[in-house]
Scaffold this motif. Structure first.
Motif, PDB file in Angstrom:
ATOM      1  N   UNK A 136     -28.970 120.596 -18.248  1.00  0.00           N
ATOM      2  CA  UNK A 136     -30.203 120.187 -18.924  1.00  0.00           C
ATOM      3  C   UNK A 136     -30.738 118.918 -18.255  1.00  0.00           C
ATOM      4  N   UNK A 192     -32.395 116.274 -19.093  1.00  0.00           N
ATOM      5  CA  UNK A 192     -32.233 114.922 -19.646  1.00  0.00           C
ATOM      6  C   UNK A 192     -30.810 114.407 -19.462  1.00  0.00           C
ATOM      7  N   UNK A 193     -29.820 115.324 -19.382  1.00  0.00           N
ATOM      8  CA  UNK A 193     -28.441 114.887 -19.156  1.00  0.00           C
ATOM      9  C   UNK A 193     -28.243 114.427 -17.719  1.00  0.00           C
ATOM     10  N   UNK A 194     -29.105 114.905 -16.830  1.00  0.00           N
ATOM     11  CA  UNK A 194     -29.010 114.530 -15.421  1.00  0.00           C
ATOM     12  C   UNK A 194     -29.870 113.297 -15.142  1.00  0.00           C
ATOM     13  N   UNK A 205     -31.562 111.171 -17.368  1.00  0.00           N
ATOM     14  CA  UNK A 205     -31.209 110.032 -18.224  1.00  0.00           C
ATOM     15  C   UNK A 205     -32.242 108.912 -18.143  1.00  0.00           C
ATOM     16  N   UNK A 206     -33.491 109.291 -18.349  1.00  0.00           N
ATOM     17  CA  UNK A 206     -34.561 108.296 -18.293  1.00  0.00           C
ATOM     18  C   UNK A 206     -34.848 107.747 -19.687  1.00  0.00           C
ATOM     19  N   UNK A 213     -36.908 110.155 -21.828  1.00  0.00           N
ATOM     20  CA  UNK A 213     -36.518 111.565 -22.052  1.00  0.00           C
ATOM     21  C   UNK A 213     -36.663 111.951 -23.520  1.00  0.00           C
ATOM     22  N   UNK A 214     -36.186 111.061 -24.390  1.00  0.00           N
ATOM     23  CA  UNK A 214     -36.127 111.410 -25.814  1.00  0.00           C
ATOM     24  C   UNK A 214     -37.488 111.281 -26.511  1.00  0.00           C
TER      25      UNK A 214
END
Lengths: 133, 461
Positions: free
Chosen positions: B59, B61-63, B65-66, B69-70
Protein backbone atom coordinates in the motif's frame (compact mmCIF):
# COMPACT_ATOMS: atom_id res chain seq x y z
CA UNK A 1 -1.88 -2.49 30.65
CA UNK A 2 -2.94 0.44 28.49
CA UNK A 3 -1.97 0.13 24.84
CA UNK A 4 -2.52 2.84 22.23
CA UNK A 5 -2.38 2.80 18.46
CA UNK A 6 -3.01 5.70 16.06
CA UNK A 7 -5.79 4.77 13.68
CA UNK A 8 -6.76 5.80 10.18
CA UNK A 9 -9.97 4.03 9.27
CA UNK A 10 -9.32 0.41 10.12
CA UNK A 11 -5.55 0.74 9.57
CA UNK A 12 -2.72 2.05 11.68
CA UNK A 13 -1.87 5.65 10.75
CA UNK A 14 1.06 5.71 8.33
CA UNK A 15 2.88 8.56 10.13
CA UNK A 16 2.36 9.05 13.86
CA UNK A 17 3.71 12.62 13.68
CA UNK A 18 0.71 13.50 11.49
CA UNK A 19 -1.90 11.15 12.97
CA UNK A 20 -5.32 12.42 13.98
CA UNK A 21 -6.84 9.76 16.19
CA UNK A 22 -5.48 7.46 18.90
CA UNK A 23 -7.22 4.24 19.87
CA UNK A 24 -6.54 3.46 23.53
CA UNK A 25 -7.14 -0.12 24.64
CA UNK A 26 -7.06 -1.40 28.23
CA UNK A 27 -6.07 -4.99 28.91
CA UNK A 28 -6.37 -7.11 32.02
CA UNK A 29 -3.75 -9.69 31.21
CA UNK A 30 -4.60 -10.84 27.68
CA UNK A 31 -8.24 -9.84 27.98
CA UNK A 32 -9.38 -6.57 26.48
CA UNK A 33 -11.55 -4.69 28.96
CA UNK A 34 -12.14 -1.27 27.45
CA UNK A 35 -11.27 0.94 24.50
CA UNK A 36 -11.73 4.60 23.68
CA UNK A 37 -10.56 7.17 21.14
CA UNK A 38 -8.45 10.23 21.78
CA UNK A 39 -8.08 13.07 19.27
CA UNK A 40 -4.48 13.97 18.54
CA UNK A 41 -3.50 17.61 18.11
CA UNK A 42 -1.73 19.03 15.11
CA UNK A 43 1.25 21.34 15.59
CA UNK A 44 4.36 20.94 17.72
CA UNK A 45 5.47 17.45 18.72
CA UNK A 46 5.22 18.41 22.39
CA UNK A 47 1.44 18.59 21.97
CA UNK A 48 1.37 15.00 20.73
CA UNK A 49 3.58 13.87 23.60
CA UNK A 50 1.38 15.64 26.15
CA UNK A 51 -1.76 14.05 24.70
CA UNK A 52 -0.24 10.57 24.81
CA UNK A 53 0.92 11.19 28.39
CA UNK A 54 -2.52 12.47 29.36
CA UNK A 55 -4.06 9.27 27.95
CA UNK A 56 -1.81 7.34 30.39
CA UNK A 57 -0.67 5.09 27.60
CA UNK A 58 1.99 2.58 28.66
CA UNK A 59 2.69 1.02 25.28
CA UNK A 60 2.36 2.61 21.88
CA UNK A 61 2.12 0.73 18.59
CA UNK A 62 2.49 2.98 15.58
CA UNK A 63 3.54 3.40 11.98
CA UNK A 64 6.41 5.63 10.92
CA UNK A 65 7.57 8.03 13.61
CA UNK A 66 10.25 10.69 13.56
CA UNK A 67 13.27 10.21 15.76
CA UNK A 68 12.71 13.26 18.01
CA UNK A 69 9.14 12.19 18.75
CA UNK A 70 10.25 8.63 19.46
CA UNK A 71 12.95 9.90 21.83
CA UNK A 72 10.52 12.16 23.65
CA UNK A 73 7.97 9.38 24.17
CA UNK A 74 10.58 6.89 25.32
CA UNK A 75 12.07 9.54 27.57
CA UNK A 76 8.67 9.71 29.26
CA UNK A 77 8.83 5.98 29.90
CA UNK A 78 6.46 4.88 27.14
CA UNK A 79 7.34 1.67 25.33
CA UNK A 80 7.08 2.24 21.56
CA UNK A 81 6.89 -0.33 18.78
CA UNK A 82 7.25 1.75 15.62
CA UNK A 83 7.01 1.17 11.85
CA UNK A 84 4.02 -1.16 11.97
CA UNK A 85 1.65 -1.38 9.04
CA UNK A 86 -1.73 -2.95 8.41
CA UNK A 87 -5.10 -3.46 10.06
CA UNK A 88 -5.38 -2.28 13.64
CA UNK A 89 -7.19 -5.38 14.89
CA UNK A 90 -4.57 -7.64 13.31
CA UNK A 91 -1.80 -5.67 15.00
CA UNK A 92 -3.48 -5.80 18.42
CA UNK A 93 -3.95 -9.53 17.98
CA UNK A 94 -0.35 -9.96 16.87
CA UNK A 95 0.82 -8.05 19.93
CA UNK A 96 -1.03 -10.44 22.22
CA UNK A 97 0.47 -13.33 20.31
CA UNK A 98 3.98 -11.87 20.46
CA UNK A 99 4.18 -11.73 16.66
CA UNK A 100 4.68 -8.01 16.06
CA UNK A 101 8.25 -8.56 14.90
CA UNK A 102 7.00 -10.69 11.99
CA UNK A 103 7.91 -8.97 8.70
CA UNK A 104 4.27 -9.03 7.57
CA UNK A 105 3.41 -6.42 10.21
CA UNK A 106 6.30 -4.11 9.35
CA UNK A 107 6.48 -1.23 6.95
CA UNK A 108 8.65 -1.85 3.90
CA UNK A 109 12.33 -1.07 4.41
CA UNK A 110 12.09 -1.59 8.16
CA UNK A 111 12.99 -5.27 8.46
CA UNK A 112 16.71 -4.81 8.96
CA UNK A 113 17.88 -3.99 12.47
CA UNK A 114 14.31 -4.11 13.73
CA UNK A 115 13.81 -2.86 17.21
CA UNK A 116 11.37 -3.22 19.99
CA UNK A 117 12.40 -0.45 22.28
CA UNK A 118 11.89 -0.91 25.95
CA UNK A 119 10.39 1.52 28.35
CA UNK A 120 12.65 3.56 30.53
CA UNK A 121 14.17 6.91 31.10
CA UNK A 122 17.72 7.43 29.92
CA UNK A 123 19.42 8.48 33.10
CA UNK A 124 22.98 8.95 31.97
CA UNK A 125 23.39 10.58 28.61
CA UNK A 126 26.66 11.00 26.83
CA UNK A 127 26.75 14.56 25.69
CA UNK A 128 28.84 16.73 23.48
CA UNK A 129 32.07 17.51 25.23
CA UNK A 130 31.12 15.35 28.17
CA UNK A 131 33.83 14.29 30.59
CA UNK A 132 33.63 11.13 32.56
CA UNK A 133 33.58 11.72 36.31
CA UNK B 1 -0.19 4.71 -35.47
CA UNK B 2 3.13 4.71 -37.26
CA UNK B 3 5.70 7.02 -35.73
CA UNK B 4 7.13 9.79 -37.87
CA UNK B 5 10.75 9.38 -39.03
CA UNK B 6 13.05 9.97 -36.02
CA UNK B 7 10.25 9.43 -33.48
CA UNK B 8 10.36 6.54 -31.00
CA UNK B 9 7.61 3.96 -31.28
CA UNK B 10 5.16 3.36 -28.45
CA UNK B 11 6.51 -0.19 -28.16
CA UNK B 12 10.04 1.08 -27.82
CA UNK B 13 9.04 3.60 -25.11
CA UNK B 14 7.06 0.94 -23.23
CA UNK B 15 9.97 -1.47 -23.44
CA UNK B 16 12.38 1.13 -22.07
CA UNK B 17 10.02 2.85 -19.60
CA UNK B 18 11.92 1.51 -16.58
CA UNK B 19 15.22 2.82 -17.94
CA UNK B 20 13.68 6.20 -18.63
CA UNK B 21 12.18 6.43 -15.13
CA UNK B 22 15.43 5.31 -13.52
CA UNK B 23 17.37 8.00 -15.35
CA UNK B 24 15.69 10.90 -13.53
CA UNK B 25 16.80 12.41 -10.22
CA UNK B 26 13.21 12.69 -9.01
CA UNK B 27 11.49 9.85 -7.23
CA UNK B 28 8.59 8.39 -9.20
CA UNK B 29 6.10 5.71 -8.26
CA UNK B 30 2.81 4.58 -9.68
CA UNK B 31 -0.17 2.99 -7.97
CA UNK B 32 -3.05 0.88 -9.17
CA UNK B 33 -6.70 1.66 -8.29
CA UNK B 34 -6.24 -0.22 -4.99
CA UNK B 35 -3.36 2.08 -4.00
CA UNK B 36 -0.77 -0.67 -4.40
CA UNK B 37 2.64 0.36 -5.70
CA UNK B 38 3.14 -0.83 -9.29
CA UNK B 39 6.45 0.86 -10.14
CA UNK B 40 9.18 2.46 -8.07
CA UNK B 41 12.21 4.08 -9.69
CA UNK B 42 15.84 4.31 -8.53
CA UNK B 43 15.49 7.82 -7.15
CA UNK B 44 12.44 6.74 -5.15
CA UNK B 45 14.56 3.94 -3.65
CA UNK B 46 17.32 6.40 -2.81
CA UNK B 47 15.10 9.08 -1.25
CA UNK B 48 12.89 6.76 0.79
CA UNK B 49 15.59 4.18 1.57
CA UNK B 50 13.19 1.40 0.55
CA UNK B 51 14.31 -1.23 -2.00
CA UNK B 52 12.06 -1.56 -5.02
CA UNK B 53 11.29 -5.23 -4.36
CA UNK B 54 10.00 -4.34 -0.88
CA UNK B 55 7.91 -1.45 -2.19
CA UNK B 56 6.17 -3.17 -5.11
CA UNK B 57 2.72 -4.48 -4.23
CA UNK B 58 2.58 -2.66 -0.87
CA UNK B 59 0.00 0.00 0.00
CA UNK B 60 1.47 3.34 -1.05
CA UNK B 61 1.07 5.08 2.32
CA UNK B 62 3.07 2.32 4.05
CA UNK B 63 5.89 2.92 1.58
CA UNK B 64 5.74 6.66 1.07
CA UNK B 65 4.92 7.64 4.70
CA UNK B 66 4.27 11.28 3.93
CA UNK B 67 2.82 13.78 6.37
CA UNK B 68 -0.20 14.23 4.10
CA UNK B 69 -1.01 10.54 3.44
CA UNK B 70 -3.68 10.42 6.12
CA UNK B 71 -5.33 13.83 6.09
CA UNK B 72 -4.78 15.19 2.60
CA UNK B 73 -3.44 12.61 0.12
CA UNK B 74 -2.39 14.58 -2.96
CA UNK B 75 -3.09 11.74 -5.34
CA UNK B 76 -6.56 11.19 -3.92
CA UNK B 77 -7.26 14.88 -4.29
CA UNK B 78 -6.09 14.79 -7.90
CA UNK B 79 -8.37 11.85 -8.59
CA UNK B 80 -11.30 13.54 -6.86
CA UNK B 81 -10.89 16.94 -8.49
CA UNK B 82 -9.13 16.07 -11.73
CA UNK B 83 -6.62 18.79 -10.93
CA UNK B 84 -2.96 17.79 -10.70
CA UNK B 85 -0.94 18.77 -7.63
CA UNK B 86 2.37 20.41 -8.51
CA UNK B 87 5.31 21.03 -6.17
CA UNK B 88 3.48 20.65 -2.86
CA UNK B 89 5.96 20.73 0.03
CA UNK B 90 5.55 17.95 2.60
CA UNK B 91 7.81 15.57 4.49
CA UNK B 92 8.25 11.81 4.59
CA UNK B 93 9.64 9.73 7.45
CA UNK B 94 12.31 7.23 6.49
CA UNK B 95 13.18 3.99 8.27
CA UNK B 96 15.73 5.82 10.44
CA UNK B 97 13.06 8.23 11.66
CA UNK B 98 14.42 11.16 9.68
CA UNK B 99 11.94 13.67 8.38
CA UNK B 100 12.90 14.25 4.76
CA UNK B 101 11.44 17.39 3.19
CA UNK B 102 10.14 16.77 -0.34
CA UNK B 103 7.98 18.41 -2.94
CA UNK B 104 5.42 16.23 -4.68
CA UNK B 105 3.48 16.36 -7.92
CA UNK B 106 0.69 14.05 -8.96
CA UNK B 107 -1.24 12.96 -12.04
CA UNK B 108 -4.01 10.47 -12.75
CA UNK B 109 -3.39 7.52 -15.09
CA UNK B 110 -6.28 6.71 -17.43
CA UNK B 111 -6.55 4.18 -20.23
CA UNK B 112 -7.59 4.89 -23.82
CA UNK B 113 -11.25 4.76 -22.83
CA UNK B 114 -10.64 7.33 -20.08
CA UNK B 115 -11.06 4.80 -17.31
CA UNK B 116 -9.16 5.38 -14.07
CA UNK B 117 -6.16 3.01 -13.96
CA UNK B 118 -4.21 4.51 -11.09
CA UNK B 119 -1.94 7.43 -10.41
CA UNK B 120 1.62 8.61 -10.60
CA UNK B 121 3.44 10.59 -7.97
CA UNK B 122 6.80 12.28 -8.50
CA UNK B 123 8.76 13.73 -5.62
CA UNK B 124 11.96 15.70 -5.16
CA UNK B 125 14.27 15.63 -2.14
CA UNK B 126 14.42 19.17 -0.73
CA UNK B 127 16.93 18.43 2.04
CA UNK B 128 19.79 20.23 0.32
CA UNK B 129 17.62 23.17 -0.69
CA UNK B 130 16.33 23.53 2.85
CA UNK B 131 19.88 23.40 4.21
CA UNK B 132 20.95 26.12 1.80
CA UNK B 133 17.91 28.20 2.63
CA UNK B 134 18.69 27.75 6.32
CA UNK B 135 22.24 28.88 5.64
CA UNK B 136 21.04 31.92 3.75
CA UNK B 137 18.41 33.00 6.20
CA UNK B 138 20.60 32.12 9.16
CA UNK B 139 17.96 30.11 10.95
CA UNK B 140 20.41 28.33 13.13
CA UNK B 141 18.62 28.61 16.38
CA UNK B 142 17.25 26.18 18.88
CA UNK B 143 15.04 27.18 21.78
CA UNK B 144 16.23 30.81 21.48
CA UNK B 145 19.88 29.74 21.37
CA UNK B 146 21.81 30.79 18.27
CA UNK B 147 24.65 28.84 16.70
CA UNK B 148 25.63 27.04 13.55
CA UNK B 149 29.06 25.91 14.75
CA UNK B 150 29.58 22.19 15.14
CA UNK B 151 29.87 22.53 18.89
CA UNK B 152 26.53 24.28 19.18
CA UNK B 153 24.85 21.94 16.71
CA UNK B 154 26.13 18.99 18.77
CA UNK B 155 24.57 20.55 21.86
CA UNK B 156 21.28 21.18 20.02
CA UNK B 157 21.24 17.52 18.98
CA UNK B 158 21.48 16.16 22.54
CA UNK B 159 19.35 18.79 24.24
CA UNK B 160 15.94 17.13 23.58
CA UNK B 161 17.17 13.80 24.93
CA UNK B 162 18.64 15.44 28.02
CA UNK B 163 15.45 17.42 28.51
CA UNK B 164 13.18 14.38 28.50
CA UNK B 165 15.53 12.32 30.66
CA UNK B 166 14.55 14.18 33.84
CA UNK B 167 18.10 13.73 35.16
CA UNK B 168 19.97 16.27 37.25
CA UNK B 169 21.88 18.35 34.72
CA UNK B 170 25.08 20.31 35.19
CA UNK B 171 25.80 23.15 32.76
CA UNK B 172 29.37 24.42 32.68
CA UNK B 173 30.48 27.49 30.82
CA UNK B 174 32.19 30.81 31.17
CA UNK B 175 30.18 33.85 32.11
CA UNK B 176 27.97 35.06 29.27
CA UNK B 177 27.84 31.74 27.40
CA UNK B 178 24.09 31.31 27.90
CA UNK B 179 23.85 28.85 30.77
CA UNK B 180 20.43 30.08 31.85
CA UNK B 181 19.16 29.93 28.25
CA UNK B 182 20.19 26.28 28.09
CA UNK B 183 18.60 25.61 31.47
CA UNK B 184 15.37 27.15 30.23
CA UNK B 185 15.59 25.03 27.08
CA UNK B 186 16.02 21.88 29.19
CA UNK B 187 12.88 22.87 31.10
CA UNK B 188 10.78 23.87 28.10
CA UNK B 189 11.63 20.71 26.15
CA UNK B 190 10.78 18.43 29.07
CA UNK B 191 7.43 17.11 30.24
CA UNK B 192 7.68 19.68 33.07
CA UNK B 193 7.30 22.53 30.61
CA UNK B 194 3.92 23.51 32.05
CA UNK B 195 5.38 23.59 35.56
CA UNK B 196 7.38 26.44 37.11
CA UNK B 197 10.97 27.33 36.21
CA UNK B 198 12.54 28.74 39.36
CA UNK B 199 15.94 30.43 39.35
CA UNK B 200 18.25 30.78 42.35
CA UNK B 201 21.69 32.36 42.14
CA UNK B 202 23.91 30.76 44.75
CA UNK B 203 26.50 33.57 44.54
CA UNK B 204 24.08 36.45 44.87
CA UNK B 205 22.95 35.88 48.45
CA UNK B 206 24.72 35.40 51.79
CA UNK B 207 24.73 31.82 53.07
CA UNK B 208 21.95 32.16 55.65
CA UNK B 209 19.68 34.06 53.29
CA UNK B 210 20.29 31.57 50.49
CA UNK B 211 19.43 28.73 52.85
CA UNK B 212 16.05 30.21 53.71
CA UNK B 213 15.47 31.16 50.06
CA UNK B 214 16.13 27.61 48.85
CA UNK B 215 14.48 25.61 51.59
CA UNK B 216 11.99 28.07 53.06
CA UNK B 217 11.22 28.59 56.73
CA UNK B 218 8.49 28.03 59.26
CA UNK B 219 6.84 30.69 61.36
CA UNK B 220 8.98 31.53 64.39
CA UNK B 221 12.14 30.00 62.90
CA UNK B 222 13.95 33.25 63.58
CA UNK B 223 13.21 36.83 64.55
CA UNK B 224 10.98 38.33 61.92
CA UNK B 225 9.69 34.99 60.60
CA UNK B 226 6.05 35.90 61.18
CA UNK B 227 4.65 33.29 58.85
CA UNK B 228 5.69 30.23 56.86
CA UNK B 229 7.54 30.94 53.66
CA UNK B 230 8.04 28.28 51.01
CA UNK B 231 11.54 27.95 49.57
CA UNK B 232 12.51 27.86 45.90
CA UNK B 233 12.58 24.05 45.94
CA UNK B 234 8.98 24.01 47.14
CA UNK B 235 8.00 26.62 44.56
CA UNK B 236 9.58 24.49 41.82
CA UNK B 237 7.38 21.45 42.53
CA UNK B 238 6.32 19.88 39.26
CA UNK B 239 8.86 22.01 37.43
CA UNK B 240 12.55 22.80 37.35
CA UNK B 241 14.86 24.63 39.75
CA UNK B 242 17.92 26.26 38.22
CA UNK B 243 20.78 26.76 40.68
CA UNK B 244 23.22 29.18 39.10
CA UNK B 245 26.83 29.62 40.28
CA UNK B 246 26.61 26.42 42.32
CA UNK B 247 30.41 26.40 42.65
CA UNK B 248 30.07 29.35 45.03
CA UNK B 249 27.76 27.52 47.41
CA UNK B 250 28.92 27.39 51.03
CA UNK B 251 29.95 23.95 52.42
CA UNK B 252 27.03 23.76 54.87
CA UNK B 253 24.55 24.37 52.07
CA UNK B 254 26.30 21.81 49.89
CA UNK B 255 25.40 19.18 52.51
CA UNK B 256 21.78 20.22 52.41
CA UNK B 257 21.71 20.22 48.62
CA UNK B 258 23.21 16.72 48.61
CA UNK B 259 20.38 15.58 50.84
CA UNK B 260 17.78 17.08 48.50
CA UNK B 261 19.30 15.31 45.52
CA UNK B 262 19.64 11.99 47.33
CA UNK B 263 16.39 11.84 49.22
CA UNK B 264 14.19 14.24 47.26
CA UNK B 265 13.20 15.92 50.50
CA UNK B 266 13.65 19.41 51.90
CA UNK B 267 13.67 20.57 55.49
CA UNK B 268 12.46 24.15 55.96
CA UNK B 269 14.27 26.20 58.62
CA UNK B 270 12.56 25.85 61.97
CA UNK B 271 10.50 22.94 60.74
CA UNK B 272 10.26 19.61 62.53
CA UNK B 273 9.61 17.41 59.54
CA UNK B 274 10.69 16.99 55.97
CA UNK B 275 8.75 17.82 52.82
CA UNK B 276 8.99 16.00 49.55
CA UNK B 277 10.13 17.77 46.41
CA UNK B 278 9.97 16.48 42.87
CA UNK B 279 11.65 19.50 41.28
CA UNK B 280 14.12 18.66 38.57
CA UNK B 281 17.48 20.19 39.40
CA UNK B 282 19.58 21.96 36.77
CA UNK B 283 22.82 23.49 38.03
CA UNK B 284 25.29 25.82 36.41
CA UNK B 285 28.77 26.99 37.19
CA UNK B 286 31.41 29.11 35.54
CA UNK B 287 34.10 27.43 37.61
CA UNK B 288 35.44 23.92 37.17
CA UNK B 289 33.77 21.80 39.84
CA UNK B 290 36.51 19.22 39.40
CA UNK B 291 39.11 21.83 40.35
CA UNK B 292 37.00 22.95 43.29
CA UNK B 293 36.75 19.33 44.44
CA UNK B 294 40.54 18.97 44.13
CA UNK B 295 40.98 22.10 46.27
CA UNK B 296 38.48 20.82 48.83
CA UNK B 297 36.04 23.67 48.14
CA UNK B 298 33.29 21.49 46.72
CA UNK B 299 32.13 18.20 48.19
CA UNK B 300 33.18 15.21 46.14
CA UNK B 301 29.99 13.28 46.92
CA UNK B 302 27.90 16.24 45.78
CA UNK B 303 29.99 16.56 42.61
CA UNK B 304 29.21 12.98 41.62
CA UNK B 305 25.57 13.55 42.46
CA UNK B 306 25.24 16.63 40.25
CA UNK B 307 27.45 15.29 37.47
CA UNK B 308 24.80 12.96 36.04
CA UNK B 309 24.46 14.77 32.73
CA UNK B 310 26.92 17.52 31.88
CA UNK B 311 26.67 20.14 29.17
CA UNK B 312 29.79 22.15 28.43
CA UNK B 313 29.03 25.43 26.70
CA UNK B 314 31.87 26.64 24.50
CA UNK B 315 33.19 30.17 24.93
CA UNK B 316 32.52 32.46 21.98
CA UNK B 317 36.22 32.56 21.00
CA UNK B 318 35.96 28.81 20.30
CA UNK B 319 33.00 29.25 17.96
CA UNK B 320 33.90 32.42 16.11
CA UNK B 321 31.91 31.25 13.08
CA UNK B 322 28.78 32.02 15.11
CA UNK B 323 29.71 35.68 15.57
CA UNK B 324 28.18 36.92 12.25
CA UNK B 325 24.99 34.99 13.00
CA UNK B 326 24.80 36.42 16.51
CA UNK B 327 25.50 39.97 15.29
CA UNK B 328 22.70 39.64 12.74
CA UNK B 329 20.39 38.37 15.48
CA UNK B 330 21.23 41.26 17.82
CA UNK B 331 20.92 43.86 15.03
CA UNK B 332 17.44 42.51 14.23
CA UNK B 333 16.53 42.53 17.90
CA UNK B 334 17.70 46.07 18.62
CA UNK B 335 16.07 47.33 15.43
CA UNK B 336 12.79 45.96 16.72
CA UNK B 337 13.26 47.11 20.31
CA UNK B 338 14.53 50.58 19.47
CA UNK B 339 12.49 51.04 16.29
CA UNK B 340 15.60 51.74 14.24
CA UNK B 341 16.67 50.70 10.81
CA UNK B 342 20.31 49.70 11.13
CA UNK B 343 21.11 47.65 8.04
CA UNK B 344 23.77 45.39 9.56
CA UNK B 345 27.48 45.64 9.97
CA UNK B 346 30.28 46.54 7.57
CA UNK B 347 32.83 43.82 6.67
CA UNK B 348 35.57 45.85 8.40
CA UNK B 349 33.62 46.08 11.66
CA UNK B 350 32.71 42.40 11.43
CA UNK B 351 36.38 41.53 10.99
CA UNK B 352 37.17 43.41 14.21
CA UNK B 353 34.48 41.51 16.08
CA UNK B 354 35.53 38.12 14.73
CA UNK B 355 39.12 38.88 15.76
CA UNK B 356 38.14 39.82 19.32
CA UNK B 357 38.50 37.25 22.11
CA UNK B 358 35.27 38.13 23.94
CA UNK B 359 36.12 37.30 27.54
CA UNK B 360 32.50 38.22 28.32
CA UNK B 361 31.25 35.90 25.56
CA UNK B 362 27.82 36.39 23.93
CA UNK B 363 26.75 38.90 26.56
CA UNK B 364 29.76 41.07 25.69
CA UNK B 365 28.95 40.83 21.99
CA UNK B 366 25.36 41.83 22.69
CA UNK B 367 26.57 44.84 24.69
CA UNK B 368 28.88 45.89 21.85
CA UNK B 369 26.04 45.82 19.35
CA UNK B 370 23.75 47.69 21.76
CA UNK B 371 26.50 50.29 22.27
CA UNK B 372 26.83 50.73 18.51
CA UNK B 373 23.07 51.28 18.30
CA UNK B 374 23.12 54.19 20.72
CA UNK B 375 24.10 56.80 18.13
CA UNK B 376 22.81 55.11 15.01
CA UNK B 377 19.39 55.34 13.47
CA UNK B 378 20.24 53.77 10.15
CA UNK B 379 23.19 52.82 7.98
CA UNK B 380 25.49 50.00 9.01
CA UNK B 381 27.72 49.52 12.03
CA UNK B 382 31.23 50.70 11.14
CA UNK B 383 34.53 50.18 12.97
CA UNK B 384 34.16 53.68 14.42
CA UNK B 385 30.96 52.52 16.17
CA UNK B 386 32.89 49.91 18.11
CA UNK B 387 34.82 50.62 21.32
CA UNK B 388 38.35 52.00 20.83
CA UNK B 389 39.84 48.90 22.41
CA UNK B 390 38.69 46.88 19.40
CA UNK B 391 40.14 49.29 16.85
CA UNK B 392 43.78 48.48 16.13
CA UNK B 393 44.62 51.91 14.67
CA UNK B 394 43.86 53.42 18.04
CA UNK B 395 45.84 50.80 19.95
CA UNK B 396 43.15 50.43 22.54
CA UNK B 397 43.71 54.03 23.64
CA UNK B 398 41.05 56.32 25.05
CA UNK B 399 41.12 58.86 22.23
CA UNK B 400 37.67 58.70 20.77
CA UNK B 401 37.58 62.12 19.20
CA UNK B 402 38.03 60.89 15.64
CA UNK B 403 34.90 58.78 15.40
CA UNK B 404 31.28 58.85 16.52
CA UNK B 405 30.95 58.66 20.28
CA UNK B 406 28.74 56.47 22.36
CA UNK B 407 26.14 58.03 24.61
CA UNK B 408 28.31 57.15 27.56
CA UNK B 409 31.36 58.89 26.04
CA UNK B 410 29.24 61.92 25.19
CA UNK B 411 27.84 62.12 28.69
CA UNK B 412 31.30 61.92 30.23
CA UNK B 413 32.55 64.69 27.96
CA UNK B 414 29.54 66.86 28.75
CA UNK B 415 30.11 66.48 32.50
CA UNK B 416 33.83 67.26 32.26
CA UNK B 417 33.11 70.33 30.09
CA UNK B 418 30.46 71.59 32.50
CA UNK B 419 32.79 71.12 35.45
CA UNK B 420 35.58 72.94 33.66
CA UNK B 421 33.29 75.81 32.68
CA UNK B 422 32.17 76.09 36.31
CA UNK B 423 35.74 75.81 37.63
CA UNK B 424 34.95 72.41 39.08
CA UNK B 425 32.06 73.73 41.16
CA UNK B 426 29.91 70.64 41.20
CA UNK B 427 26.63 72.24 42.29
CA UNK B 428 26.93 74.87 39.54
CA UNK B 429 27.82 72.19 36.99
CA UNK B 430 24.84 70.09 38.08
CA UNK B 431 22.53 73.08 37.69
CA UNK B 432 23.94 73.77 34.24
CA UNK B 433 23.49 70.13 33.24
CA UNK B 434 19.96 70.08 34.66
CA UNK B 435 20.60 67.17 37.00
CA UNK B 436 20.59 66.84 40.77
CA UNK B 437 23.95 67.26 42.50
CA UNK B 438 23.87 63.71 43.91
CA UNK B 439 23.29 62.39 40.40
CA UNK B 440 26.32 64.35 39.27
CA UNK B 441 28.41 63.00 42.17
CA UNK B 442 27.38 59.47 41.24
CA UNK B 443 28.27 59.97 37.58
CA UNK B 444 31.63 61.55 38.47
CA UNK B 445 32.44 58.44 40.50
CA UNK B 446 31.05 56.08 37.84
CA UNK B 447 33.09 57.64 35.04
CA UNK B 448 36.18 57.97 37.25
CA UNK B 449 36.46 61.70 36.59
CA UNK B 450 39.36 63.05 38.61
CA UNK B 451 38.67 66.30 40.40
CA UNK B 452 41.45 68.86 40.99
CA UNK B 453 42.71 69.29 44.58
CA UNK B 454 41.14 72.74 44.74
CA UNK B 455 37.74 73.14 43.25
CA UNK B 456 35.03 75.63 42.66
CA UNK B 457 33.52 75.26 46.12
CA UNK B 458 36.25 77.48 47.52
CA UNK B 459 36.53 79.60 44.39
CA UNK B 460 33.08 80.03 42.98
CA UNK B 461 32.78 81.53 39.66
Amino acid sequence: MRVAIPVWGSRVSPVFDAAGLLLVVDYAGDREVKRHLVELPTGPLSGLVNTVLASRTEELLCGAISRPLLDMLQGEGISVTPFLAGEVECLLEARLGGRLADPCYLMPGCCRGRRHRQRGRGGHHRTAGRKEP
Amino acid sequence: MTPAPGELSAEFLEEHAATILDSTADGIFTVDPRWKITSFNHAAERITGIPRDEALGRTCCDVFRASICEADCALRRTIDTGEPVVGKAVYIVDAQGRRIPISISTAVLRDEQGRFRGGVETFRDLTLIQELRKELSGQYSFADIIGKSHRMQDLFAVLPQIAVSGSTTLIEGETGTGKELFARAVHSLSSRRSGPFVVANCAALPETLLESELFGFKRGAFTGAHKDKPGRFALARGGTIFLDEVGDMAPALQVRLLRVLQEKTIEPLGGTGVEETDARVVLATNRSLEDLVARGEFREDLFYRVNVVRLELPPLRERREDIPLLVEHFVDRFNRLQEKDVGGISPEAMALLVGHDFPGNVRELENLVERAFVLKRGGVIEPADLPPALRPEEGGGEDVASGPLSLRDLERQAIVAALERNRWHRLAAAEELGIHKTTLFRKIAAYGIELPSTDGRSHPR
